[in-house]
Design a protein around this motif. Structure first.
Motif, short mmCIF file in Angstrom:
data_model
loop_
_atom_site.label_atom_id
_atom_site.label_comp_id
_atom_site.label_asym_id
_atom_site.label_seq_id
_atom_site.Cartn_x
_atom_site.Cartn_y
_atom_site.Cartn_z
N THR A 23 -5.16 -1.03 -9.56
CA THR A 23 -4.35 -0.92 -8.34
C THR A 23 -3.81 -2.30 -7.96
N CYS A 24 -2.78 -2.28 -7.11
CA CYS A 24 -2.16 -3.54 -6.67
C CYS A 24 -1.64 -3.37 -5.25
N GLY A 25 -1.34 -4.50 -4.62
CA GLY A 25 -0.70 -4.51 -3.30
C GLY A 25 0.78 -4.80 -3.49
N PHE A 61 -8.34 -12.48 -2.57
CA PHE A 61 -7.94 -11.19 -1.99
C PHE A 61 -7.60 -11.39 -0.51
N VAL A 69 0.91 -7.69 -6.13
CA VAL A 69 -0.19 -8.64 -6.37
C VAL A 69 -1.46 -7.89 -6.76
N GLU A 70 -2.16 -8.44 -7.74
CA GLU A 70 -3.49 -7.96 -8.12
C GLU A 70 -4.29 -9.19 -8.56
N MET A 71 -5.38 -9.01 -9.32
CA MET A 71 -6.26 -10.16 -9.54
C MET A 71 -6.70 -10.39 -10.99
N SER A 100 -1.57 0.54 -4.13
CA SER A 100 -2.53 1.15 -3.19
C SER A 100 -2.26 0.75 -1.74
N ASP A 101 -1.53 -0.37 -1.54
CA ASP A 101 -1.23 -0.86 -0.19
C ASP A 101 0.00 -1.76 -0.32
N LEU A 159 1.75 -5.37 1.20
CA LEU A 159 1.41 -6.55 1.99
C LEU A 159 2.50 -6.95 2.97
N1 ADE Z 1 -5.31 -4.82 -5.44
C1 ADE Z 1 -4.96 -3.81 -4.63
N2 ADE Z 1 -4.47 -4.27 -3.48
C2 ADE Z 1 -4.53 -5.61 -3.57
C3 ADE Z 1 -4.18 -6.65 -2.71
N3 ADE Z 1 -3.68 -6.37 -1.52
N4 ADE Z 1 -4.37 -7.91 -3.11
C4 ADE Z 1 -4.89 -8.16 -4.31
N5 ADE Z 1 -5.24 -7.23 -5.18
C5 ADE Z 1 -5.06 -5.97 -4.81
#
Ligand code: ADE
Length: 239
Positions: A91-93, A163, A182-184, A207-208, A210
């Motif tokens: 998932t990512c933002g 995060f 963005v993810e990690m 998933s969200d 920013l």
């Molecule tokens: N993975 C999912 N949502 C994230 C976020 N807001 N920042 C970093 N990694 C994420």
């Protein structure tokens, strides 16, 4: 064999491996996607599974969170277990205003604030990029997903070490430069794949967001949208 973080034997992993972040998600993928799935490792509660998908071998194992964790598992899988391709499915933002919660993002390349690739290349700004054959195979499946109403984006993402902390204005500037999300993990994955002459791709569900506020995904939406990303990841893994 085994390694400090993996109790599998040589030959236990398939050449292609799906890598979610979450160990419970890995178990769930193994239970729902693989036929004849067996647990091949469970060090630190991070179980790896091997079975078949459409009659061909496929493995699943989680990365944990962040580039250091992913890089440990991916290094051992490529270097010690003969894995040839890893497809991260996570998932990512969202960052770009083009991207909405529930969309799928395929990562062409990954910017990063991590030092891990600076340690590899102190002289240059190394550009971690996806494996083109895997990206192409995933994108061949995208029109089918879009026909079902799931938007698929392909472009650059940001792999962050934080995060909960972002320097002022960074996310806005990244979005202005077309960064999708963005993810990690991905900047670490793409570099370690390159180190071992292997292949890698990241397929993400947003998933969200920013920078743009909007409705959160329901639990059901989360599952259907994740299933969409998984379809692209499977297309790449089995190509
Ligand atoms: N993975 C999912 N949502 C994230 C976020 N807001 N920042 C970093 N990694 C994420």
């Amino acid at each position: 064999m085994p390694t400090p973080h993996n109790s599998a034997k040589l030959g236990d992993f398939a050449p292609a491996l799906l890598m979610p972040g979450d160990p419970l998600r890995a178990r769930r993928i193994a239970e729902t996607v693989l036929a004849d799935s067996r647990e091949v490792t469970s060090v630190r509660g991070n179980s790896g599974f091997t079975g078949t998908y459409q009659g061909r071998p496929l493995s699943v194992m989680a990365s944990g969170m962040g580039m250091p964790s992913l890089t440990i598992y991916a290094t051992e899988l490529f270097r010690d277990y003969g894995v040839k391709r890893i497809i991260r499915v996570g998932t990512c933002g969202g960052l770009s205003s083009e991207v909405e919660v529930g969309d799928v993002v395929v990562a062409l390349g990954a910017h990063t604030d991590s030092h891990m690739n600076v340690a590899r290349f102190p002289e240059i700004n190394y550009a971690p990029v996806a494996s083109w054959p895997l990206l192409e195979a995933a994108m061949r499946e995208a029109p089918a997903l879009e026909a079902e109403g799931v938007k698929v984006h392909v472009g650059s993402i940001m792999s962050s070490d934080h995060f909960y902390f972002t320097p002022d204005g960074l996310n806005e500037r990244l979005a202005q430069y077309g960064t999708l999300a963005v993810e990690m993990e991905t900047a670490g994955l793409y570099a370690v794949a390159a180190e071992f002459g292997a292949e890698a791709l990241t397929v993400l569900t947003v998933s969200d967001h920013l920078l743009v506020s909007g409705p959160e995904m329901t639990h059901e939406e989360r599952e259907t949208r994740f299933a969409g990303a998984l379809r692209l990841a499977l297309a790449a893994a089995m190509s």
